[in-house]
Design an enzyme around this catalytic site. Structure first.
Site, PDB file in Angstrom:
ATOM      1  N   HIS A  59      33.062  40.626  -3.219  1.00 37.14           N
ATOM      2  CA  HIS A  59      31.973  40.523  -4.188  1.00 37.14           C
ATOM      3  C   HIS A  59      30.651  40.999  -3.588  1.00 37.14           C
ATOM      4  O   HIS A  59      29.592  40.445  -3.880  1.00 37.14           O
ATOM      5  CB  HIS A  59      31.860  39.094  -4.733  1.00 37.14           C
TER       6      HIS A  59
ATOM      7  N   TYR B 273      39.727  34.848  -0.369  1.00 34.39           N
ATOM      8  CA  TYR B 273      40.083  36.248  -0.582  1.00 34.39           C
ATOM      9  C   TYR B 273      40.724  36.826   0.672  1.00 34.39           C
ATOM     10  O   TYR B 273      41.606  37.687   0.600  1.00 34.39           O
ATOM     11  CB  TYR B 273      38.849  37.070  -0.974  1.00 34.39           C
TER      12      TYR B 273
ATOM     13  N   ARG C  30      33.016  30.328  -3.458  1.00 34.86           N
ATOM     14  CA  ARG C  30      32.975  29.331  -4.527  1.00 34.86           C
ATOM     15  C   ARG C  30      34.222  28.442  -4.537  1.00 34.86           C
ATOM     16  O   ARG C  30      34.257  27.421  -5.238  1.00 34.86           O
ATOM     17  CB  ARG C  30      32.805  30.013  -5.877  1.00 34.86           C
TER      18      ARG C  30
END
Length: 797
Positions: free
Chosen positions: A255, A264, A318
């Site tokens: 991101h 990720y 997050r």
């Protein structure tokens, strides 16, 4: 539901490869015979189901029974109707219910093909799965439909689950339906999805897309799709210098501006491991030499963030807010341990594609991490898939794999504004922010109050204590304005303040430091999120603790400004004794006090704090109640309460030039903390201002200075902003490590007022060196070296 099943349909191939499961006996030939695509489907079935374990042995017996119970619930609750397969997952304008429906169908298919679920080969369950797939395809996941909402659901979430169903039920799925699903995948994941390495098609997302394309090729016997998947994987291997991907310093970013080795990163490693295995021995075997860069990064980029089986929250974006979902029977909590276990399983899978030496070492590392995971053993982790569980169980039972100890040393990750410090008995992580890396990430209603995680959050764990510090309902109950180590203006912020997907970035360049691989000097030019706060913060990572300095702290928001020494989660009922200056303090909830500084404090079961001043520090015991829903809109609404002990410097409202100095001593006793507080020169504070911050510790031969502008601090002087770490050794040598965290120095003169006989070695960027009564080093353009440390070795006089 009952059904007849032949156990001969379940055969485990050599090498932990294809678990031959998926159809009742006598129908195996429908899976594709000896053609390459059929073989790929067999391999994939083995990868996703795992093998080499007894379904009657724990933990597999319970997990298989639980899988069967879950599948039975979904089958019983399924009520196909216009707009939904399940009443609680209506497709509407949000694609997540569609993707969630795909995941339920995959669960049901897995329960059908696995032995030990109680539903193995159950005809009624198979009928339900086929009806569900047909209904979902007819209503929402078909060619021609215009996708809406989150792209991920259409291109990754749904097709991965549906293609797994196609592989698991290949012989039972009608050929027309299978062809229709392949056409749907072609529609939602066209070749153009991987035509350019950019946008959402980067890093872990690119690996996921290649996984979809490869499986689409295997299911539809389409060689061109498999070749495309292999070729499209190529751009994930080279190091990147900006945006998403793997960096030379071991950083992994997703991101564009979020440190993401933990979640990720796990997807990235696991996806590569799966694709390496799937394509091995086929015409599309992955031979790109760049894959060695990924192998090199396992120990350089991932191992530093793994401790006792957990992965540090500072690299999980997050995902830290995904503790307990609003639904789930029974509820399963995600935390730093479950995320860590996923990384361990991914490393094991990737090891099968690595060289023999790498494979052996990684297996030793994983076995060591798993063995030390006392708080949360991986084999008891209900968030792990059974295949991952099988890999970890097989490693644990392998006598040839010796567990390796925790790595010791300091690692800086300047490309994602992170640092880890590992010593015998404890480990710490530091989270910062700059114009490169976000304060925090929010998105999809997740991590709504992580505002200050990039404001110098300093987390730490001991080998035998504090391993549940951030996993025991920390994120919904902690005061989000008092994260440990941070300096914060207590200005009220809205949920999700600053923007989604890493938009919240400060306009500052400096975040990073210098290290010799064992000790380090790290600094951050802090600008607060949503406030006028500005500060210079420095951390000096040493043998038994961290020396923390703050200077130039100022704000004008009309609210108090605080620097949090620590904020310990004491659990649901913890009453750990706090001793300040030799006196045990009350353990009553609601107790608070103000103490003079300098002084010292000790928290039983955790460690000590030496507070050098200036000013005063405060302490507070409190019970805090929160709900996961408050930090994640998909979280549980059930209240949860945890007790906290917080220590902080109160800089008052709108400070002009405030500061602090303290030492953090993980695992120290009260006596050792008191002794340290009474030991002169540990440390010597050379400077603590908005121009320069530095300390020296004579017994360690350590001098560390962060120059925010040209200045002099003790024996060190610099002509430009930089970070310097000096270590004098017992052998008469010293190492001078220099870095430019701001990436702006085009030339740098560094002076060390110490007699030096000779320069033994230096980096390419060293333009000149003068020895004698003092050392003068001249460096060229450091701004182009991405904040890494440059080491000069000298012989002392």
């Amino acid at each position: 539901m009952t059904g007849v099943w032949s156990r001969r349909a379940f055969l485990s191939a050599a090498g932990g490869g294809a678990l031959r499961a998926g159809a009742p006996a006598g129908r195996a030939g429908a899976r594709g015979g000896g053609d390459v695509h059929g073989t790929m489907r067999e391999v994939w079935r083995g990868l996703v189901l795992g093998g080499g374990f007894s379904e009657g042995a724990e933990p597999f017996r319970s997990r298989l029974a639980g899988l069967g119970e879950e599948a039975a619930r979904w089958a019983a609750a399924m009520a196909p109707a216009p707009g939904a397969l399940w009443p609680d997952l209506r497709f509407a304008s949000d694609p997540e219910p569609m993707a969630g429906s795909c995941r339920r169908l995959r669960t049901m298919a897995e329960a059908y093909v696995r032995p030990g679920t109680g539903l193995t080969g159950d005809a009624a369950l198979l009928t339900a799965v086929l009806a569900g797939v047909e209904g979902l395809h007819a209503q929402v996941y078909h060619a021609g439909l215009v996708p809406y909402g989150n792209w991920w659901c259409w291109q990754i979430g749904a097709p991965q689950a549906l293609l797994d169903v196609c592989v698991l039920l290949y012989g039972e799925l009608p050929e027309g339906l299978r062809a229709g699903l392949c056409a749907a995948v072609d529609h939602f994941v066209p070749d153009s999805a991987v035509a350019v390495y950019g946008g959402t098609s980067t890093g872990a997302n690119r690996v996921d897309l290649c996984r979809v394309l490869a499986l689409r090729g295997a299911v539809g016997s389409d060689s061109a799709k498999v070749a495309l998947a292999r070729d499209a994987l190529g751009p994930v291997f080279p190091y990147v210098t900006a945006g998403d991907g793997l960096y030379q310093d071991g950083s992994f970013v997703q991101h564009l501006a979020v440190a993401y080795s933990g979640t990720y990163g796990a997807v990235f490693l696991e996806g590569l491991g799966l694709l390496f295995a799937l394509l091995k021995g086929t015409p599309w075997q992955i031979t790109d030499p760049g894959r060695q860069l990924v192998f090199d990064s396992v120990e350089r980029g991932w191992a530093p963030f793994l401790f006792n089986g957990l992965v540090m929250d500072v690299v999980s974006g997050r995902a830290v807010s995904r503790g307990l979902a609003a639904s789930g029977e029974p509820p399963v909590q995600q935390d730093d341990h479950s995320r860590g276990h996923a990384v361990l399983a991914a490393i094991l899978l990737l090891a099968e594609a690595a060289g023999p030496a790498e494979r052996a070492r990684w297996r030793g590392l994983v076995k060591g991490w798993a063995a030390r995971a006392h708080h949360s053993p991986p084999l008891a982790d209900r968030t792990l898939g059974i295949a991952a569980l099988a890999r970890l169980a097989a490693l644990g039972a392998d006598p040839s794999a010796a567990p390796l100890p925790e790595p010791v040393g300091h690692r800086l990750f300047p490309s994602m504004d992170r640092a880890t410090h590992r010593r015998p008995g404890w480990a710490a992580s530091l989270s910062m922010a700059s114009r490169r890396i976000a304060h925090y990430e929010t998105g999809n209603g997740e991590n709504l109050r992580g505002w200050h995680t990039g404001s110098g959050m300093l987390c730490w764990w001991g080998s035998w204590y504090g391993n549940d510090q951030y996993s025991d309902a920390f994120w919904p109950t902690v005061d989000p304005y008092r994260l440990p180590g941070t300096t914060v203006a207590r200005k009220t912020l809205a949920d999700g303040a600053g923007g989604s997907w890493g938009e919240a970035r400060p306009d500052t360049a400096w975040a990073g430091g210098s290290t010799d691989g064992e000790f380090a000097s790290v600094g951050q030019h802090l600008r607060g999120l949503g406030s006028s706060l500005e500060a210079r913060k420095s951390w000096f990572f040493l043998s038994d603790g961290v020396v923390c300095l703050g200077a130039g702290i100022r704000a004008s928001d009309g609210v108090p400004v605080e620097s949090v020494v620590d904020n310990r989660n004491l659990g649901a009922a913890g009453r750990h004794a706090l001793t300040v200056g030799g006196r045990v303090q009350p353990s009553d909830l609601g107790w608070s006090a103000v103490f003079p500084s300098p002084g010292w404090a000790h928290l039983a079961g955790f460690g000590g704090y030496v507070l050098h001043g200036p000013g005063t520090f405060r302490a507070l015991r409190q019970a805090r109640t929160g709900r996961w829903r408050e930090v994640n809109r998909g979280g549980s609404t059930a209240p949860v309460t945890r007790r906290y002990l917080t220590l902080w410097y109160d800089h008052g409202t709108d400070p002009v030039d405030a500061g602090y100095v303290y030492q953090l001593l993980p695992g120290a006793s009260a006596a050792r903390t008191a002794t340290r507080a009474a030991t002169p020169g540990w440390p010597v504070v050379l400077a603590n201002s908005s121009a320069v911050q530095g300390v020296a510790v004579g017994p360690l031969g350590f001098t560390g200075v962060n120059f925010w502008r040209p200045a002099v601090a003790g024996p060190l002087g610099s002509s430009a902003p930089c970070s310097v770490t000096v270590r004098e050794r017992a052998d008469g040598t010293a190492r001078v490590c220099v870095a430019d965290p701001g990436r702006e120095a085009r030339e740098l003169d560094l002076v060390w007022d110490r007699p030096v006989a000779a320069v033994l070695s230096g980096p390419p960027g060293l333009v000149s060196a003068a020895t004698g009564a003092r050392l003068r080093l001249t460096f060229g353009d450091l701004g182009a070296t991405a904040g890494v440390s440059h080491q000069v070795v000298v012989r002392l006089r």
